[in-house]
Design a protein around this motif. Structure first.
Motif, PDB file in Angstrom:
ATOM      1  N   SER A  59       0.840  -1.201   0.000  1.00 54.78           N
ATOM      2  CA  SER A  59       0.000   0.000   0.000  1.00 54.78           C
ATOM      3  C   SER A  59       0.876   1.252   0.000  1.00 54.78           C
ATOM      4  N   LYS A  60       0.283   2.373  -0.385  1.00 56.27           N
ATOM      5  CA  LYS A  60       1.002   3.653  -0.331  1.00 56.27           C
ATOM      6  C   LYS A  60       1.088   4.099   1.119  1.00 56.27           C
ATOM      7  N   ARG A  61       2.114   4.867   1.421  1.00 48.72           N
ATOM      8  CA  ARG A  61       2.255   5.361   2.793  1.00 48.72           C
ATOM      9  C   ARG A  61       2.833   6.765   2.807  1.00 48.72           C
ATOM     10  N   GLU A  62       2.595   7.438   3.914  1.00 45.85           N
ATOM     11  CA  GLU A  62       3.023   8.823   4.085  1.00 45.85           C
ATOM     12  C   GLU A  62       3.694   8.940   5.456  1.00 45.85           C
ATOM     13  N   VAL A  63       4.829   9.623   5.522  1.00 41.68           N
ATOM     14  CA  VAL A  63       5.519   9.746   6.817  1.00 41.68           C
ATOM     15  C   VAL A  63       4.701  10.641   7.756  1.00 41.68           C
ATOM     16  N   LEU A  64       4.444  10.148   8.945  1.00 39.82           N
ATOM     17  CA  LEU A  64       3.694  10.912   9.939  1.00 39.82           C
ATOM     18  C   LEU A  64       4.629  11.437  11.032  1.00 39.82           C
TER      19      LEU A  64
END
Ligand code: IMP
Ligand code: MG
Length: 172
Positions: free
Chosen positions: A2-7
């Protein structure tokens, strides 16, 4: 994948872990607490936190399986690996990666309290406060997060992503 985004970045984690370690070192001065890491998600947090402490500590691990889907706990908790150190009369700090509904931790906390720990506090890197379903309070929390399914720095989705150095939110 899946796509992910740094939090939460690697450096933000480092800074926060150091702050928590300073607080624990101060609160537990003159004692030797047992850190109980809940496998597997807590391993990186536990390793980094321990090395930043300035007091003596001992370490142990426990593994709890909770039945449910990949992203939601069912509430039925089963201990599949128990701690090995005796904890009666000892200060214990439970180390968790993330507290979501709180059901897993609530179960483990009660279990260890029944074994006569002198004190029992909870330290969690992530506190998903809005999803709490039972009354378990986090004494030391790294970050409060409102929503999203998080991976990295120990956190997994179907056993993947644990090795990421930062914490990301999964995008469908
Ligand atoms: P609880 O019993 O609902 O508090 O669930 C706690 C456990 O569920 C954690 O120790 C994690 O293993 C898992 N968990 C809950 N939320 C997340 C998440 O956002 N990412 C990865 N694992 C999670
Ligand atoms: Mg998990």
């Amino acid at each position: 994948m899946s796509k992910r985004e740094v939090l939460i970045s690697e450096s933000a984690i480092k800074t926060r872990v150091k702050e928590i370690a300073e607080q624990i070192s101060e609160d537990y001065q003159g004692t030797t607490p047992i850190l109980v890491g809940i496998l597997k998600g807590s391993v990186f947090f536990m390793a980094d936190l321990m090395r930043a402490l300035t007091i003596p500590v001992q370490m142990d691990f426990m593994r709890a399986a909770s039945y449910g889907s990949a992203t939601k706990t069912s509430g039925t908790v089963r201990v599949t690996k128990d701690i090995e150190l005796p904890i009666a009369g000892r200060p214990v700090i439970l180390i968790e990666d993330i507290v979501d509904s709180g059901l897993t931790l609530n179960h483990i906390k009660q279990m260890l309290e029944n074994r006569g720990a002198a004190s029992l506090r909870i330290c969690a890197l992530i506190d998903k406060i809005e999803r709490r379903e039972c009354d378990v309070s986090v004494d030391y929390s790294g970050f409060q997060v409102k929503e999203g399914f998080l991976v990295g720095y120990g956190l997994d989705c179907n056993e993947e992503y644990r090795q990421l150095p930062e914490i990301c939110v999964l995008k469908e």
